[in-house]
Write a protein that holds these residues in place. Structure first.
Motif, PDB file in Angstrom:
ATOM      1  N   PRO A 187       0.801  -1.234   0.000  1.00 51.28           N
ATOM      2  CA  PRO A 187       0.000   0.000   0.000  1.00 51.28           C
ATOM      3  C   PRO A 187       0.831   1.279   0.000  1.00 51.28           C
ATOM      4  O   PRO A 187       0.461   2.250  -0.672  1.00 51.28           O
ATOM      5  N   ALA A 188       1.950   1.300   0.730  1.00 52.14           N
ATOM      6  CA  ALA A 188       2.768   2.507   0.770  1.00 52.14           C
ATOM      7  C   ALA A 188       3.333   2.842  -0.604  1.00 52.14           C
ATOM      8  O   ALA A 188       3.524   4.019  -0.938  1.00 52.14           O
ATOM      9  N   GLU A 241       0.369   4.202  -2.836  1.00 56.19           N
ATOM     10  CA  GLU A 241       0.006   5.572  -2.471  1.00 56.19           C
ATOM     11  C   GLU A 241       0.875   6.601  -3.188  1.00 56.19           C
ATOM     12  O   GLU A 241       0.431   7.726  -3.451  1.00 56.19           O
ATOM     13  N   CYS A 250      -2.935  -5.775  -3.046  1.00 58.40           N
ATOM     14  CA  CYS A 250      -2.802  -5.235  -1.693  1.00 58.40           C
ATOM     15  C   CYS A 250      -3.708  -6.016  -0.735  1.00 58.40           C
ATOM     16  O   CYS A 250      -4.681  -6.647  -1.161  1.00 58.40           O
ATOM     17  N   GLU A 286      -5.784   0.652   3.189  1.00 59.97           N
ATOM     18  CA  GLU A 286      -6.287   1.931   2.725  1.00 59.97           C
ATOM     19  C   GLU A 286      -5.111   2.838   2.402  1.00 59.97           C
ATOM     20  O   GLU A 286      -4.051   2.749   3.023  1.00 59.97           O
ATOM     21  N   ILE A 287      -5.303   3.719   1.419  1.00 61.61           N
ATOM     22  CA  ILE A 287      -4.268   4.686   1.073  1.00 61.61           C
ATOM     23  C   ILE A 287      -4.907   6.061   0.993  1.00 61.61           C
ATOM     24  O   ILE A 287      -6.128   6.197   0.876  1.00 61.61           O
ATOM     25  N   ARG A 288      -4.070   7.100   1.035  1.00 65.40           N
ATOM     26  CA  ARG A 288      -4.536   8.466   0.872  1.00 65.40           C
ATOM     27  C   ARG A 288      -4.413   8.861  -0.597  1.00 65.40           C
ATOM     28  O   ARG A 288      -3.380   8.630  -1.215  1.00 65.40           O
TER      29      ARG A 288
END
Length: 333
Positions: free
Chosen positions: A234-235, A238, A256, A261-263
């Motif tokens: 995820p990082a 993002e 993933c 969750e990602i921003r």
């Protein structure tokens, strides 16, 4: 027959099961090669919808040894690769030719017994002739078919400059397919030097062990036409928007965790006219994947780092994702 089985979440066993019998419209395949996918790890640990107990394995190839009612007996003796997806054929998604989104989707190795066994029954419609392709190559048709599905969704523009995060088996299949489809350049980012070396051998134009220096490798506008994730981290996902040009495309290809969750800045997507594309599984793409393999346009032998016997499965599934491993395959003949 001998088979690997996931009796329940978190459990792996070698078991003896009765030899399966093909039903109407099915063939019995003597499995010759079956690959471990990261999805198998997710299934083992309960992070992917499955039905237990199940024989895992959705990447496999072998020889037809029996035919069920309604199947031409001439299929016996033919060498095949298997499309694992078994859609219902009647729901709105299936009628729109989006079988991978079928809400009733079954799959060999997930909800139906799959390829980590000496024998497997599959629907004839899921068996694809492989000619004289080596079984270990043909077993890679399923992951490559997932790549082909992603390319179909992308509609790659000629002379695109692509950036791919992740140089594992899926990332390197994606890189080769992108180059074959007309990408002018493909840049790989991965933490493992050996994987990047393999990427260069297979046609990558540039490699990096981290994202530092990407601006120097990007085209004149400073960003890439296409940025794809093949890590499932995820990082990493993002960060993809910062590397794509205005009007460019982002491909979510890696898997993933379901609860990750990602921003994401929606204004950024809107203002920069970005396209974000998700690609799940395969969709009637095993045949074109086999053609790519047969033509040599996509090479998979360098991606197969280890082969093993069926009863060594429990050890090797624990090695998935390690720096020294790539594609791991059980070889049964």
């Amino acid at each position: 027959m001998k088979a690997v089985q996931f009796p329940a979440v978190g459990e792996v066993r070698m078991v003896e099961l009765p030899d399966p019998t093909p039903g109407p419209g099915e063939v019995l395949v003597r499995v010759a090669a079956a690959g471990i996918c990261h999805t198998d790890v997710h299934i083992l640990h309960g992070n992917f919808p499955a039905r237990y107990p199940v024989v895992p394995g959705h990447e496999f190839a072998g020889t037809v040894v029996a035919a069920g009612d309604g199947v031409d007996p001439s299929w016996v003796g033919r060498r095949v690769a298997v499309d694992p997806n078994v859609p219902c054929g009647t729901c709105p998604a299936c009628k729109e030719n989006r079988q991978n989104l079928c809400p009733n989707l079954e799959a060999y190795g997930v909800t139906l017994n799959g390829g980590f066994a000496e024998l497997a029954t599959v629907k004839l419609t899921n068996a694809y002739l492989i000619g004289d392709l080596p079984f270990k190559v043909a077993a890679m048709a399923e992951p490559l078919a997932c790549v082909v599905h992603g390319l179909n969704l992308l509609r790659l523009e000629p002379a695109s400059h692509a950036l791919i995060f992740g140089a594992g088996p899926m990332g390197l299949l994606l890189m080769q397919a992108l180059k074959h489809a007309g990408a002018a350049r493909a840049t790989l980012v991965d933490l493992h030097h050996r994987r990047l070396e393999i990427g260069l051998e297979l046609g990558a134009d540039a490699t990096l062990v981290d994202a530092d220096g990407l601006q120097e490798l990007a085209p004149e506008h400073g960003r890439f036409d296409l940025v794809a994730d093949a890590t499932g981290v995820p990082a990493v996902v993002e960060r993809l928007p910062r590397y794509v040009r205005d009007g460019g495309k982002i491909l979510y290809f890696g898997v993933c965790p379901p609860d990750a969750e990602i921003r994401l800045k929606p204004y950024d997507v809107y203002r920069r006219d970005l396209q974000i594309i998700g690609s799940f599984s395969l969709r009637q793409t095993l045949a074109p994947a086999l053609r790519l393999l047969a033509s040599g346009a996509v090479r998979v032998e360098p991606l197969i780092s280890h082969t093993f016997q069926l009863d060594e499965f429990e050890h090797w599934i624990q090695q998935v994702g390690k720096a020294e491993t790539m594609k791991l395959q059980a070889v049964l003949e």
